[in-house]
Design an enzyme around this catalytic site. Structure first.
Site, PDB file in Angstrom:
ATOM      1  N   TYR A 182      -1.505  -1.268  10.480  1.00  0.00           N
ATOM      2  CA  TYR A 182      -1.706  -1.557   9.057  1.00  0.00           C
ATOM      3  C   TYR A 182      -0.520  -1.027   8.237  1.00  0.00           C
ATOM      4  O   TYR A 182       0.055  -1.746   7.417  1.00  0.00           O
ATOM      5  CB  TYR A 182      -3.015  -0.926   8.603  1.00  0.00           C
ATOM      6  N   SER A 196       0.852  -1.203   0.000  1.00  0.00           N
ATOM      7  CA  SER A 196       0.000   0.000   0.000  1.00  0.00           C
ATOM      8  C   SER A 196       0.880   1.243   0.000  1.00  0.00           C
ATOM      9  O   SER A 196       2.017   1.210   0.505  1.00  0.00           O
ATOM     10  CB  SER A 196      -0.864   0.018   1.261  1.00  0.00           C
TER      11      SER A 196
HETATM   12  N1  NAP Z   1      -8.776  -0.275  -1.402  1.00  0.00           N
HETATM   13  C1  NAP Z   1      -7.729   0.493  -1.395  1.00  0.00           C
HETATM   14  O1  NAP Z   1      -7.803   1.686  -1.691  1.00  0.00           O
HETATM   15  C2  NAP Z   1      -6.377  -0.081  -1.049  1.00  0.00           C
HETATM   16  C3  NAP Z   1      -5.290   0.791  -0.983  1.00  0.00           C
HETATM   17  C4  NAP Z   1      -4.037   0.290  -0.685  1.00  0.00           C
HETATM   18  C5  NAP Z   1      -3.875  -1.070  -0.475  1.00  0.00           C
HETATM   19  N2  NAP Z   1      -4.949  -1.891  -0.538  1.00  0.00           N
HETATM   20  C6  NAP Z   1      -4.702  -3.318  -0.301  1.00  0.00           C
HETATM   21  O2  NAP Z   1      -5.315  -4.076  -1.318  1.00  0.00           O
HETATM   22  C7  NAP Z   1      -5.753  -5.326  -0.798  1.00  0.00           C
HETATM   23  C8  NAP Z   1      -7.226  -5.526  -1.061  1.00  0.00           C
HETATM   24  O3  NAP Z   1      -7.915  -4.417  -0.558  1.00  0.00           O
HETATM   25  P1  NAP Z   1      -9.487  -4.238  -0.761  1.00  0.00           P
HETATM   26  O4  NAP Z   1      -9.782  -2.815  -0.569  1.00  0.00           O
HETATM   27  O5  NAP Z   1      -9.895  -4.893  -2.035  1.00  0.00           O
HETATM   28  O6  NAP Z   1     -10.000  -5.042   0.533  1.00  0.00           O
HETATM   29  P2  NAP Z   1     -11.458  -5.457   1.010  1.00  0.00           P
HETATM   30  O7  NAP Z   1     -12.495  -4.941   0.074  1.00  0.00           O
HETATM   31  O8  NAP Z   1     -11.520  -5.093   2.432  1.00  0.00           O
HETATM   32  O9  NAP Z   1     -11.368  -7.045   0.866  1.00  0.00           O
HETATM   33  C9  NAP Z   1     -10.504  -7.778   1.659  1.00  0.00           C
HETATM   34  C10 NAP Z   1     -10.551  -9.247   1.238  1.00  0.00           C
HETATM   35  O10 NAP Z   1      -9.712  -9.987   2.136  1.00  0.00           O
HETATM   36  C11 NAP Z   1     -10.465 -11.000   2.778  1.00  0.00           C
HETATM   37  N3  NAP Z   1     -10.017 -11.089   4.161  1.00  0.00           N
HETATM   38  C12 NAP Z   1      -9.994 -10.096   5.087  1.00  0.00           C
HETATM   39  N4  NAP Z   1      -9.527 -10.555   6.260  1.00  0.00           N
HETATM   40  C13 NAP Z   1      -9.241 -11.861   6.068  1.00  0.00           C
HETATM   41  C14 NAP Z   1      -8.743 -12.890   6.920  1.00  0.00           C
HETATM   42  N5  NAP Z   1      -8.463 -12.672   8.209  1.00  0.00           N
HETATM   43  N6  NAP Z   1      -8.574 -14.121   6.396  1.00  0.00           N
HETATM   44  C15 NAP Z   1      -8.892 -14.365   5.106  1.00  0.00           C
HETATM   45  N7  NAP Z   1      -9.366 -13.443   4.260  1.00  0.00           N
HETATM   46  C16 NAP Z   1      -9.536 -12.199   4.738  1.00  0.00           C
HETATM   47  C17 NAP Z   1     -11.933 -10.566   2.659  1.00  0.00           C
HETATM   48  O11 NAP Z   1     -12.827 -11.658   2.581  1.00  0.00           O
HETATM   49  P3  NAP Z   1     -13.632 -12.194   3.876  1.00  0.00           P
HETATM   50  O12 NAP Z   1     -14.334 -11.030   4.467  1.00  0.00           O
HETATM   51  O13 NAP Z   1     -14.522 -13.270   3.337  1.00  0.00           O
HETATM   52  O14 NAP Z   1     -12.592 -12.769   4.772  1.00  0.00           O
HETATM   53  C18 NAP Z   1     -11.939  -9.839   1.310  1.00  0.00           C
HETATM   54  O15 NAP Z   1     -12.119 -10.750   0.253  1.00  0.00           O
HETATM   55  C19 NAP Z   1      -5.392  -5.296   0.697  1.00  0.00           C
HETATM   56  O16 NAP Z   1      -4.140  -5.909   0.874  1.00  0.00           O
HETATM   57  C20 NAP Z   1      -5.304  -3.819   0.999  1.00  0.00           C
HETATM   58  O17 NAP Z   1      -4.466  -3.563   2.085  1.00  0.00           O
HETATM   59  C21 NAP Z   1      -6.203  -1.440  -0.814  1.00  0.00           C
END
Ligand code: NAP
Length: 250
Positions: free
Chosen positions: A162, A148
């Site tokens: 985080y 990130s």
């Molecule tokens: N969105 C952004 O702007 C952004 C920015 C920078 C980095 N990121 C990174 O990109 C990645 C994806 O982000 P996102 O925004 O798409 O996330 P999200 O919408 O919150 O989705 C997270 C995913 O991870 C799974 N998950 C969460 N905790 C878990 C656990 N303990 N065990 C197994 N699965 C788990 C969730 O499924 P379940 O709920 O079924 O477990 C879900 O499929 C992450 O690494 C995040 O840090 C995102």
């Protein structure tokens, strides 16, 4: 001699149920890959993809023992593909907030929260990579760790646990590239900025006004970069962290 081995390329992807992971599973499926997914909830029929339910493993990455059991199950499932794993994408992460959505800073974050965050965001990726090492080496596969922008700067909404877990994952990517490279396994990271998903906090609209491209990123744009890093198009790219943030890092 004829063989009934499944010739599809294979991907293990954590966190495919929403957001970036969901866009990635759709992209890889469209390209004909077999995708084995892991997350806490059962497969959601709300947003399905081909072969989703059969290849979904319900797993909480905060449960170390559960990760070990899941690795054994994944290895078993990969036997159908000749024990080859072409890509591992460590995408799932947690980003706890205070009640009411506030940022958890380094003075107040409870240690148990810090440990949980590191287990899911940092230890689970290396556990999976090591557990699936043989299958990755057999395929000369590719690992993508999702870091990130907050791994390299203080961010108004992202908590300390985080942010530091993502900084550690970026450093781990570099170390892994050095260690896994001689086995033909490439290891890269992608560092998204503000991507339109449920992880975003209220107030992001103001922040967007300062991003050079003046807009949020789309999950499909992140999925495209992940796909590039898992394809032969990036065959000499390893140890890199690619910014996907509309220029927010400049
Ligand atoms: N969105 C952004 O702007 C952004 C920015 C920078 C980095 N990121 C990174 O990109 C990645 C994806 O982000 P996102 O925004 O798409 O996330 P999200 O919408 O919150 O989705 C997270 C995913 O991870 C799974 N998950 C969460 N905790 C878990 C656990 N303990 N065990 C197994 N699965 C788990 C969730 O499924 P379940 O709920 O079924 O477990 C879900 O499929 C992450 O690494 C995040 O840090 C995102």
């Amino acid at each position: 001699m004829a063989t009934d081995t499944d010739q599809r390329k294979t991907l293990v992807l954590t966190g495919a149920s929403r957001g970036i992971g969901h866009a990635a599973v759709k992209r890889f499926s469209r390209e004909g890959w077999r995708v084995i997914t892991c997350s806490r909830q059962a497969f959601s029929e709300d947003c399905p993809w081909p072969a989703g339910p059969e290849d979904h493993i319900q797993l909480d990455l905060s449960d170390q023992e559960g990760v070990g059991i899941a690795i054994a199950e994944i290895r078993h499932r990969l036997e159908a593909n000749g024990g080859r794993l072409n890509a591992l994408v460590n995408n799932a992460a947690i980003s706890p907030k205070l009640e009411g959505g506030g940022r958890m800073n380094s003075i107040e974050t409870p240690m148990h929260v810090w440990r949980d965050v590191f287990q899911v965001n940092f230890f689970a990726p290396i556990m999976l990579a090591r557990g699936l090492f043989k299958e990755l080496a057999t395929a000369k596969g590719s690992i993508v760790n999702v870091t990130s922008i907050v791994g390299s700067r203080v961010h108004p909404f992202a908590g300390t646990a985080y942010a530091t877990s993502k900084a550690a994952l970026a450093a781990l990517t570099r170390e892994m590239a050095g260690d896994f490279g001689p086995y033909g396994i490439r290891v890269n990271a992608i560092a998204p900025g503000e991507i339109e998903t449920s992880i975003l906090s209220p107030g992001t609209e103001k922040l967007v006004e300062t991003i050079p491209l003046r807009r949020l990123g789309q999950t499909s744009e992140v999925a495209d970069t992940i796909f590039f890093l898992c394809s032969d198009q990036s065959s000499y790219v390893t140890g890199s962290e690619i910014h996907i943030n509309g220029g927010q890092h400049v």
